[in-house]
Design a protein around this motif. Structure first.
Motif, PDB file in Angstrom:
ATOM      1  N   ILE A 122      48.928 -44.714  39.984  1.00  0.00           N
ATOM      2  CA  ILE A 122      47.886 -45.370  40.784  1.00  0.00           C
ATOM      3  C   ILE A 122      47.088 -44.359  41.598  1.00  0.00           C
ATOM      4  N   GLY A 123      47.544 -43.101  41.614  1.00  0.00           N
ATOM      5  CA  GLY A 123      46.738 -42.059  42.239  1.00  0.00           C
ATOM      6  C   GLY A 123      45.431 -41.829  41.487  1.00  0.00           C
ATOM      7  N   ALA A 124      45.358 -42.336  40.237  1.00  0.00           N
ATOM      8  CA  ALA A 124      44.124 -42.243  39.456  1.00  0.00           C
ATOM      9  C   ALA A 124      43.035 -43.133  40.034  1.00  0.00           C
ATOM     10  N   SER A 125      43.378 -43.974  41.000  1.00  0.00           N
ATOM     11  CA  SER A 125      42.396 -44.853  41.638  1.00  0.00           C
ATOM     12  C   SER A 125      41.251 -44.049  42.242  1.00  0.00           C
ATOM     13  N   PHE A 126      41.533 -42.833  42.669  1.00  0.00           N
ATOM     14  CA  PHE A 126      40.491 -41.975  43.229  1.00  0.00           C
ATOM     15  C   PHE A 126      39.338 -41.792  42.251  1.00  0.00           C
ATOM     16  N   VAL A 127      39.669 -41.572  40.992  1.00  0.00           N
ATOM     17  CA  VAL A 127      38.651 -41.322  39.971  1.00  0.00           C
ATOM     18  C   VAL A 127      37.743 -42.540  39.802  1.00  0.00           C
ATOM     19  N   ILE A 128      38.346 -43.719  39.752  1.00  0.00           N
ATOM     20  CA  ILE A 128      37.539 -44.937  39.559  1.00  0.00           C
ATOM     21  C   ILE A 128      36.645 -45.176  40.773  1.00  0.00           C
ATOM     22  N   THR A 129      37.183 -44.944  41.966  1.00  0.00           N
ATOM     23  CA  THR A 129      36.387 -45.124  43.182  1.00  0.00           C
ATOM     24  C   THR A 129      35.174 -44.206  43.178  1.00  0.00           C
ATOM     25  N   GLN A 130      35.383 -42.925  42.839  1.00  0.00           N
ATOM     26  CA  GLN A 130      34.264 -41.984  42.804  1.00  0.00           C
ATOM     27  C   GLN A 130      33.265 -42.333  41.706  1.00  0.00           C
ATOM     28  N   PHE A 131      33.771 -42.787  40.579  1.00  0.00           N
ATOM     29  CA  PHE A 131      32.896 -43.189  39.479  1.00  0.00           C
ATOM     30  C   PHE A 131      32.056 -44.389  39.885  1.00  0.00           C
ATOM     31  N   HIS A 132      32.696 -45.387  40.480  1.00  0.00           N
ATOM     32  CA  HIS A 132      31.992 -46.633  40.803  1.00  0.00           C
ATOM     33  C   HIS A 132      30.917 -46.404  41.859  1.00  0.00           C
ATOM     34  N   THR A 133      31.209 -45.614  42.888  1.00  0.00           N
ATOM     35  CA  THR A 133      30.183 -45.341  43.898  1.00  0.00           C
ATOM     36  C   THR A 133      29.084 -44.439  43.329  1.00  0.00           C
ATOM     37  N   SER A 134      29.436 -43.558  42.393  1.00  0.00           N
ATOM     38  CA  SER A 134      28.435 -42.665  41.790  1.00  0.00           C
ATOM     39  C   SER A 134      27.344 -43.438  41.068  1.00  0.00           C
ATOM     40  N   ILE A 135      27.715 -44.553  40.416  1.00  0.00           N
ATOM     41  CA  ILE A 135      26.711 -45.294  39.651  1.00  0.00           C
ATOM     42  C   ILE A 135      26.096 -46.445  40.452  1.00  0.00           C
ATOM     43  N   MET A 136      26.549 -46.621  41.681  1.00  0.00           N
ATOM     44  CA  MET A 136      25.994 -47.676  42.531  1.00  0.00           C
ATOM     45  C   MET A 136      24.993 -47.154  43.558  1.00  0.00           C
ATOM     46  N   PHE A 137      24.959 -45.813  43.768  1.00  0.00           N
ATOM     47  CA  PHE A 137      24.102 -45.255  44.818  1.00  0.00           C
ATOM     48  C   PHE A 137      23.136 -44.221  44.256  1.00  0.00           C
ATOM     49  N   ALA A 138      21.949 -44.180  44.843  1.00  0.00           N
ATOM     50  CA  ALA A 138      20.880 -43.281  44.404  1.00  0.00           C
ATOM     51  C   ALA A 138      21.188 -41.833  44.791  1.00  0.00           C
ATOM     52  N   PRO A 139      20.502 -40.864  44.164  1.00  0.00           N
ATOM     53  CA  PRO A 139      20.801 -39.442  44.399  1.00  0.00           C
ATOM     54  C   PRO A 139      20.714 -39.002  45.855  1.00  0.00           C
ATOM     55  N   ASN A 140      19.873 -39.638  46.656  1.00  0.00           N
ATOM     56  CA  ASN A 140      19.708 -39.204  48.044  1.00  0.00           C
ATOM     57  C   ASN A 140      20.910 -39.530  48.929  1.00  0.00           C
ATOM     58  N   ILE A 141      21.772 -40.468  48.483  1.00  0.00           N
ATOM     59  CA  ILE A 141      22.878 -40.923  49.325  1.00  0.00           C
ATOM     60  C   ILE A 141      24.219 -40.895  48.600  1.00  0.00           C
TER      61      ILE A 141
END
Length: 466
Positions: A122-141
């Motif tokens: 479940i430590g792999a949860s970090f990867v999914i969190t970073q992936f999900h926020t990466s595709i939800m937010f624009a380059p400036n933020i």
């Protein structure tokens, strides 16, 4: 919002926004995963007594909990690219809850070690969190969003020191024997993770424009064959492996240093165990803001100097981290030692945030795979550094015991503590030098003119960007 539906600001109270709602859910899910992953740590003295763990079995359980995460992070990143973060997180939470719950029922050391191995996934949860926020937010933020979600999630690894004993106290109040409280506490943590998996499925979407299945059906996302090509391109990209090394040098070293700092503070500065433990916990709680600062400044340097600016800030803050740790390793006075330790804590967490302000721009078709590889680097770094410190300390302690055994038990313990402190101090110095070297290597990360122009063009189309 811009035309792609990505959030251009981190408006934390705008719950009607899908990216903001996703940010909160994925941060909470990450927090719960880390809470459950390290949830057994406060109870280890009880577990050792209850199950009769030998020192080797205790260390093995710690090692497998970290080792399992390496493989899980490598795998989950590729799965995110293929199936989307929503389904991946749902399965990770619901299936990952099983070994957490089963830990409450173990009866033998081997059962305990096996459960800790699978809990490490479940430590792999970090990867999914970073992936999900990466595709939800624009380059400036995106750097700020990634860093904040990761920092708040990482709090779960420190909050368990406070939260798990509170859960234990609650179950004891219902008549459960104190010796059994650790079992019920793990069961509670597992059930909460399972329920969070259900929440993730029903209240998030893969992207601002919909779920992967829908987008693939309309041709807006690549089919499986192209996914495989993207993954191969990711592992061939030298920049990915530099970032793997960078994350080993920041997150990996943070895990190792904080994992050994309790004993080091006691041996080197003669602090009480409770005082040393509270100091280390306070450094972990700095994740509330320190990692966010790394992402924030990554975004600001990105605005000033483009993608190259993000790399330059990462190299600088990583270099500061190395200098702080190397200097701390030579401190003999507590006051100055704490100053440099605070500097290390601040800079290492900022470096982690800065790393994932760069990751989303390496290859937008393989963000999951790259996040997985880089995230795994942190655990690999922690494992290697821990083994180095453990071996140096073990050799020094054995020599100290052999040379002082004729002087009595108290003299032996004093010599052993001093030898351990000196060995760990030299280990911290080596780690600091390695981090500085990695900071220099990180400057080799380059972006093409086309990549720079594409991001600059995207920035211009963001109305709220200033």
């Amino acid at each position: 919002m811009n035309t792609s539906g990505k959030a251009t600001t981190l408006s934390l109270l705008n719950f009607k926004s899908l990216p903001i709602r996703t940010f909160w859910i994925t941060s909470i899910a990450f927090f719960l995963c880390f809470f459950a992953w390290f949830g057994i740590v406060p109870f280890m003295p009880d577990v050792v007594k209850d199950l009769g763990l030998s020192p080797d079995q205790k260390w093995n359980s710690i090692i497998v909990a970290v080792s399992g995460t390496v493989f899980a992070r490598l795998l989950i990143g590729k799965l995110c690219d293929k199936y989307g973060p929503r389904i991946c997180y749902t399965w990770l939470l619901t299936l990952g809850a099983i070994p957490v719950i089963l830990l409450g029922f173990v009866q033998t050391p081997m059962q305990f070690i096996i459960c800790r191995l699978f809990i490490g996934f479940i430590g792999a949860s970090f990867v999914i969190t970073q992936f999900h926020t990466s595709i939800m937010f624009a380059p400036n933020i995106v750097g700020t969003a990634n860093a904040t979600s990761a920092g708040w999630g990482n709090l779960g690894g420190g909050a368990n020191r406070l939260g798990m004993p509170l859960i234990a106290a609650a179950v004891i109040s219902f008549g459960v024997a104190e010796t059994e409280a650790w079992r019920y506490s793990m069961i509670v943590a597992g059930v909460v993770c399972f329920l969070m998996g259900i929440v993730y499925f029903f209240f998030t979407k893969d992207t601002p424009n919909g779920n992967y299945a829908e987008l693939k059906a309309t041709g807006e996302l690549p089919v499986a064959k192209k996914d495989e090509i993207s993954f191969v391109n990711a592992i061939k990209d030298y920049r990915v492996w530099i970032l793997f090394l960078v994350y080993a040098a920041c997150f990996g070293m943070e895990l190792t240093v904080y994992g050994t700092m309790d004993d080091y503070l006691q041996n080197a500065f003669q602090l009480e165990r409770s005082t040393a433990g509270n100091l280390v916990l306070s450094f972990a709680l700095m994740n509330i803001f320190a990692r966010t600062l790394g992402g924030f400044f990554g975004d600001k340097f990105g605005k000033l100097k483009g993608l190259r600016g993000r790399v330059l800030f990462l190299a600088v803050i990583l270099g500061v981290q190395g200098i702080m740790l190397a200097t701390f390793s030579g401190m003999t006075g507590l006051a100055f030692g704490i100053v440099f330790l605070v500097g290390f804590s601040l800079s290492v967490q900022m470096a982690e945030g800065a790393t994932f302000s760069v990751v989303p721009f390496i290859n937008k078709k393989a963000i999951g795979s790259i996040s997985g590889i880089v995230g795994a680097g942190g655990n690999v770094g922690a494992f290697v550094a821990a083994m180095v410190l453990k071996s140096k300390s073990a050799v020094a302690e054995k020599i100290a015991i052999a040379e002082n055994q004729h002087l009595g038990q108290e003299a032996v313990e004093t010599a052993q503590a001093l030898a351990s402190a000196e060995a760990v101090s030299s280990g911290y110095l080596l780690i600091g030098i390695f981090v500085i070297f990695t900071a220099i290597v990180s400057l080799a990360i380059k972006f093409s003119t086309e990549d720079e122009q594409a991001v600059a063009s995207e920035m211009k189309n963001i109305p709220s960007y200033s």
